[in-house]
Design an enzyme around this catalytic site. Sequence first.
Site, PDB file in Angstrom:
ATOM      1  N   PRO A  15       0.857  -1.185   0.000  1.00  0.00           N
ATOM      2  CA  PRO A  15       0.000   0.000   0.000  1.00  0.00           C
ATOM      3  C   PRO A  15       0.890   1.231   0.000  1.00  0.00           C
ATOM      4  O   PRO A  15       1.833   1.295   0.785  1.00  0.00           O
ATOM      5  CB  PRO A  15      -0.771  -0.121   1.325  1.00  0.00           C
ATOM      6  CG  PRO A  15       0.059  -1.010   2.192  1.00  0.00           C
ATOM      7  CD  PRO A  15       0.820  -1.919   1.277  1.00  0.00           C
ATOM      8  N   MET A  16       0.618   2.177  -0.877  1.00  0.00           N
ATOM      9  CA  MET A  16       1.416   3.414  -0.905  1.00  0.00           C
ATOM     10  C   MET A  16       0.509   4.582  -1.258  1.00  0.00           C
ATOM     11  O   MET A  16       0.163   4.782  -2.429  1.00  0.00           O
ATOM     12  CB  MET A  16       2.562   3.288  -1.913  1.00  0.00           C
ATOM     13  CG  MET A  16       3.697   2.406  -1.432  1.00  0.00           C
ATOM     14  SD  MET A  16       5.122   2.434  -2.531  1.00  0.00           S
ATOM     15  CE  MET A  16       4.501   1.526  -3.938  1.00  0.00           C
ATOM     16  N   CYS A 100       1.955   2.506  10.229  1.00  0.00           N
ATOM     17  CA  CYS A 100       2.231   3.845   9.705  1.00  0.00           C
ATOM     18  C   CYS A 100       2.957   4.692  10.747  1.00  0.00           C
ATOM     19  O   CYS A 100       2.488   4.826  11.881  1.00  0.00           O
ATOM     20  CB  CYS A 100       0.936   4.539   9.286  1.00  0.00           C
ATOM     21  SG  CYS A 100       1.252   6.213   8.715  1.00  0.00           S
ATOM     22  N   GLY A 199      10.191  -4.528   3.062  1.00  0.00           N
ATOM     23  CA  GLY A 199      11.240  -3.547   3.314  1.00  0.00           C
ATOM     24  C   GLY A 199      12.448  -3.748   2.423  1.00  0.00           C
ATOM     25  O   GLY A 199      13.075  -4.810   2.434  1.00  0.00           O
ATOM     26  N   ASP A 200      12.716  -2.724   1.592  1.00  0.00           N
ATOM     27  CA  ASP A 200      13.948  -2.651   0.799  1.00  0.00           C
ATOM     28  C   ASP A 200      14.088  -3.737  -0.270  1.00  0.00           C
ATOM     29  O   ASP A 200      15.218  -4.020  -0.695  1.00  0.00           O
ATOM     30  CB  ASP A 200      15.190  -2.696   1.709  1.00  0.00           C
ATOM     31  CG  ASP A 200      15.271  -1.515   2.655  1.00  0.00           C
ATOM     32  OD1 ASP A 200      14.437  -0.588   2.537  1.00  0.00           O
ATOM     33  OD2 ASP A 200      16.159  -1.517   3.528  1.00  0.00           O
ATOM     34  N   GLY A 221       7.378  -2.153  -2.175  1.00  0.00           N
ATOM     35  CA  GLY A 221       6.820  -0.800  -2.220  1.00  0.00           C
ATOM     36  C   GLY A 221       7.620   0.093  -3.135  1.00  0.00           C
ATOM     37  O   GLY A 221       7.459   0.084  -4.354  1.00  0.00           O
ATOM     38  N   ARG A 222       8.558   0.865  -2.536  1.00  0.00           N
ATOM     39  CA  ARG A 222       9.293   1.872  -3.308  1.00  0.00           C
ATOM     40  C   ARG A 222      10.047   1.276  -4.483  1.00  0.00           C
ATOM     41  O   ARG A 222      10.232   1.941  -5.500  1.00  0.00           O
ATOM     42  CB  ARG A 222      10.243   2.625  -2.371  1.00  0.00           C
ATOM     43  CG  ARG A 222       9.506   3.501  -1.378  1.00  0.00           C
ATOM     44  CD  ARG A 222      10.411   3.936  -0.253  1.00  0.00           C
ATOM     45  NE  ARG A 222      10.866   2.777   0.533  1.00  0.00           N
ATOM     46  CZ  ARG A 222      11.867   2.791   1.387  1.00  0.00           C
ATOM     47  NH1 ARG A 222      12.538   3.900   1.574  1.00  0.00           N
ATOM     48  NH2 ARG A 222      12.205   1.696   2.057  1.00  0.00           N
TER      49      ARG A 222
HETATM   50  C1  LIG Z   1       4.606   7.028  -0.617  1.00  0.00           C
HETATM   51  C2  LIG Z   1       4.336   5.942   0.382  1.00  0.00           C
HETATM   52  C3  LIG Z   1       3.067   5.760   0.873  1.00  0.00           C
HETATM   53  C4  LIG Z   1       2.795   4.744   1.785  1.00  0.00           C
HETATM   54  N1  LIG Z   1       1.514   4.525   2.206  1.00  0.00           N
HETATM   55  C5  LIG Z   1       1.232   3.475   3.017  1.00  0.00           C
HETATM   56  C6  LIG Z   1      -0.113   3.167   3.403  1.00  0.00           C
HETATM   57  O1  LIG Z   1      -1.092   3.839   3.006  1.00  0.00           O
HETATM   58  N2  LIG Z   1      -0.306   2.104   4.232  1.00  0.00           N
HETATM   59  C7  LIG Z   1       0.743   1.329   4.692  1.00  0.00           C
HETATM   60  O2  LIG Z   1       0.527   0.354   5.419  1.00  0.00           O
HETATM   61  N3  LIG Z   1       2.008   1.588   4.330  1.00  0.00           N
HETATM   62  C8  LIG Z   1       2.273   2.633   3.507  1.00  0.00           C
HETATM   63  N4  LIG Z   1       3.556   2.868   3.117  1.00  0.00           N
HETATM   64  C9  LIG Z   1       4.630   1.957   3.581  1.00  0.00           C
HETATM   65  C10 LIG Z   1       4.877   0.846   2.538  1.00  0.00           C
HETATM   66  O3  LIG Z   1       3.730   0.051   2.372  1.00  0.00           O
HETATM   67  C11 LIG Z   1       6.063  -0.050   2.945  1.00  0.00           C
HETATM   68  O4  LIG Z   1       5.783  -0.651   4.167  1.00  0.00           O
HETATM   69  C12 LIG Z   1       7.377   0.723   3.082  1.00  0.00           C
HETATM   70  O5  LIG Z   1       7.552   1.631   2.018  1.00  0.00           O
HETATM   71  C13 LIG Z   1       8.583  -0.243   3.118  1.00  0.00           C
HETATM   72  O6  LIG Z   1       8.609  -1.044   1.973  1.00  0.00           O
HETATM   73  P1  LIG Z   1       9.599  -0.715   0.728  1.00  0.00           P
HETATM   74  O7  LIG Z   1      10.992  -0.644   1.270  1.00  0.00           O
HETATM   75  O8  LIG Z   1       9.394  -1.860  -0.223  1.00  0.00           O
HETATM   76  O9  LIG Z   1       9.150   0.596   0.176  1.00  0.00           O
HETATM   77  C14 LIG Z   1       3.846   3.897   2.234  1.00  0.00           C
HETATM   78  C15 LIG Z   1       5.133   4.094   1.750  1.00  0.00           C
HETATM   79  C16 LIG Z   1       5.394   5.090   0.833  1.00  0.00           C
HETATM   80  C17 LIG Z   1       6.801   5.238   0.306  1.00  0.00           C
END
Ligand SMILES: Cc1cc2nc3c(=O)[nH]c(=O)nc-3n(C[C@H](O)[C@H](O)[C@H](O)COP(=O)(O)O)c2cc1C
Length: 335
Positions: A15-16, A100, A199-200, A221-222
Amino acid sequence: MALEQIAKPWLFLAPMAGYADWAFRELCYGLGAEVTVSHLMPAEGFAGRPRRLLAAFGRCHGERPFFVQLYGKYPEHFQRAARALTDALPLAGIDINMGCPAQRVVGSSHGSALLREPERAAAIVAAARAGTHLPVSVKIRGGWDSCVAPEFARLLEEAGASLLTIHGRTREQQYRGRVDLAMIAATKRAVGIPVVGNGDVVDVATARAMLATGVDGIMVGRGAIGNPGLFAELRAALKGEPRYLGGHEVSVELIRRHARLAWQEGGDRAFRDLRKHLIAYARGSLAAAQLRKGVERVSSWPALEEWLDEFAAAPRLPCPGPRAAPSSRQARPDF
Ligand SMILES: Cc1cc2nc3c(=O)[nH]c(=O)nc-3n(C[C@H](O)[C@H](O)[C@H](O)COP(=O)(O)O)c2cc1C
């Protein structure tokens, strides 16, 4: 489709808020993502005037597993919201946000603040369970300022959670440092329900490292922003699905596909929301700075085509190496 029908490891798009909207989720499903989750939505809102919020949702994703994510602090809100959502939408499950880190969320005892209130957290899960026959999943971080995830996860499992996602950082860490894979492995060992590691994950090597923790799935995510074809690479590498081997590089056709989906959902308004994705697609181009400036003009199809001409004409960096995820500051406008 239920999650159990999908072979492990499950591939989730994270979710982002501000990025993983309907169009981006559809794009990622097309490229190999198997499960997606909405950004966080207030449980209280669904308990009160669900029709307006349901309309704001846009469409769901047909047969593809999709979870709606809720945040809040009152168990009764979760029960009513879970019931309203289950009645209204074809969902794979309800996800509860306990991760969050944003000040405006934790300031009202929502999101990762629940990591400090295990009894309330368990009551929320039990209430959501009482409101739906669908699986209830919870997305957590490792803890507030130290790792509590294994005990916390056990409590959530006892309260009725069917699935957990853990982002291997504490709330205090925000997005700093590297994800703690040992914390994820310990959480997986502590429970009997499936666990998704987050994560990452930015390429096949980081995905394999995440899977070595023993998790049942990975959530990206990212790493997917500006590179949604990562799902195709993961499907090919982790699941041996050759049909995902080609055609997923960032290309004019992929960006057009994204734009068509966004336009389908939002009409010309969608171009504005698309701009941050265009900036991410331009990473790795030798003309990235120029392309970044150019996105301001993208407000219609002809303007997008002009931008795409510039994009196609600009050479890509010869050897980008392992992709780094955009920093949380770059990719966190509304979160
Ligand atoms: C722009 C953005 C928006 C996000 N929005 C949410 C959200 O609405 N709900 C949630 O549980 N996590 C949210 N996250 C966290 C991501 O779901 C994820 O846990 C976090 O980015 C780590 O994963 P990654 O390293 O693959 O990005 C958000 C992250 C980003 C960067």
